[in-house]
Design an enzyme around this catalytic site. Structure first.
Site, PDB file in Angstrom:
ATOM      1  N   ASP A 122       0.689  -1.418   0.192  1.00 20.09           N
ATOM      2  CA  ASP A 122      -0.105  -0.437  -0.243  1.00 20.09           C
ATOM      3  C   ASP A 122       1.164   1.194   0.274  1.00 20.09           C
ATOM      4  O   ASP A 122       2.046   1.060  -0.572  1.00 20.09           O
ATOM      5  CB  ASP A 122      -0.913  -0.703   1.279  1.00 20.09           C
ATOM      6  N   HIS A 157      -3.340   5.898   3.956  1.00 19.18           N
ATOM      7  CA  HIS A 157      -4.708   5.166   3.151  1.00 19.18           C
ATOM      8  C   HIS A 157      -3.798   3.315   4.064  1.00 19.18           C
ATOM      9  O   HIS A 157      -4.235   2.884   3.979  1.00 19.18           O
ATOM     10  CB  HIS A 157      -4.274   4.788   1.228  1.00 19.18           C
ATOM     11  N   SER A 304     -11.237  -0.925  -0.728  1.00 20.10           N
ATOM     12  CA  SER A 304      -9.958  -1.091  -0.290  1.00 20.10           C
ATOM     13  C   SER A 304     -10.366  -1.299   1.555  1.00 20.10           C
ATOM     14  O   SER A 304      -9.825  -1.787   1.472  1.00 20.10           O
ATOM     15  CB  SER A 304      -9.517   0.484  -0.384  1.00 20.10           C
TER      16      SER A 304
END
Length: 345
Positions: A122, A157, A304
């Site tokens: 990520d 994220h 996600s």
């Protein structure tokens, strides 16, 4: 970000790196090549094939049309593909839906080690209190990489994804790998390189909360083989709101995860027969960066994060079952939703 939008098929856009391709036959493009390097050589971790060959990342001379060259190579029997962009934001076909919002601190208690290792490819992570046991400088997220004083589009994220996994199973061991930049962008060549490095480590579950389209809707070159070395792989289905295959989630053997909003499909979630499971993907709370109005926690929405929730549920099953058996159990038990697979509570 160096990217070119292509649309050789009507209403089927894709993003590629200009002047770059992937092929198993670098000698066939030598006359157009500036450089070439292997990104996924066959190893003992690669799925056995009769003629396993390394995938090479080729940088082309100026003026060469990548799509034309790919067509020429394929016509001559050589596997080839553009180097597609993979990303995690709505503008680039997947990842979080909208922007995160600040949230108050979320309760969390670490648990005893479970022996299950989850690799999260990520944006990396920040030194959040939940994540300090697994924080590494080489996987550090950068909230403001461009130095403009604002939070980058997808900064935090990876931290958010890791927090969701820990909330579901606080005993797991996390292996954070920085693949996406702080705007949520990477490409297939970078992914293949990362998987090649990671396959030498012990990983029970691989979390891939990103993806993209290919220019011809074919599976990405070499990616299925690269992922075959991992016992369980879970990937987000994307925030495209479409049934078009989103890679790597749409690859056979990968657990593709869509997003729910309550008991129904979230409006942004991809769907289709290639989606295997779904989980809540709207208004989730998790760990986040310290930046501006954010104080280490946020709420966010997207496939996600539904993906991370499913990974956490799978990790709990892996306490008692090998990963491959845990996947079968996970996908065989639960309410089925048309074009979204099994609902994971």
């Amino acid at each position: 970000m160096r990217a070119r939008l292509v649309e050789p098929l009507p209403d089927r856009p894709a993003l590629i790196r200009p002047a770059e391709l992937l092929t198993t036959a670098p000698a066939a493009v030598a006359r157009w090549t500036l450089s070439a390097s292997p990104v996924h050589p066959p190893t003992q971790h690669t799925r056995p094939t009769r003629h396993a060959r390394a995938v090479h990342h080729v940088r082309l001379s100026p003026g060469v049309d990548v799509l034309d060259l790919v067509t020429t190579l394929r016509d001559r029997g050589h596997p080839a593909s553009p180097n597609h962009v993979l990303a995690g934001q709505p503008l680039y076909f997947g990842g979080p839906q909208g922007a995160p919002s600040p949230a108050p601190a979320v309760p969390y208690e670490p648990g005893p080690p479970s022996g299950v290792t989850i690799a999260v490819l990520d944006t990396g992570v920040v030194p959040h209190p939940w994540l300090m046991p697994w924080y590494r400088d080489d996987a550090a997220d950068t909230p403001d990489a461009d130095g403009d004083g604002g939070l980058d589009t997808q900064a935090g994220h990876g931290t958010f994804v890791c927090g969701l996994i820990l909330r579901r199973d606080p005993g797991v061991r996390l292996r954070a790998v920085r693949l996406l930049d702080s705007d949520g962008v990477a490409d297939e060549a970078a992914l293949l390189r990362a998987l090649t490095r990671l396959c030498a480590e012990r990983v029970d579950i691989l979390n891939l909360s990103f993806g993209g389209y290919t220019f011809d809707d074919r599976p990405p070159l070499g990616l299925a083989e690269a992922l075959a070395g991992f016992p369980a792989v879970v990937a987000c289905a994307g925030n495209t709101g479409r049934s078009r295959p989103f890679w790597p989630a749409a690859l056979p053997g990968i657990v593709a995860v869509g997003a729910l909003d309550g008991n129904v499909r979230a409006s942004f979630s991809a769907y289709g027969p290639w989606v295997d499971a779904c989980a809540q993907g709207v208004g989730l709370a998790s760990s986040f960066v310290e930046f501006g109005e954010f104080h280490g926690y946020a709420t966010w929405s997207g496939s996600s994060f539904a993906c991370a929730t499913v990974v956490g549920a799978l990790a709990r099953l892996c306490r008692e079952l090998p990963p491959t058996q845990a996947v079968r159990h996970l996908l065989s038990d639960g309410r089925r939703i048309p074009d979204l697979g099994v609902s994971i509570a």
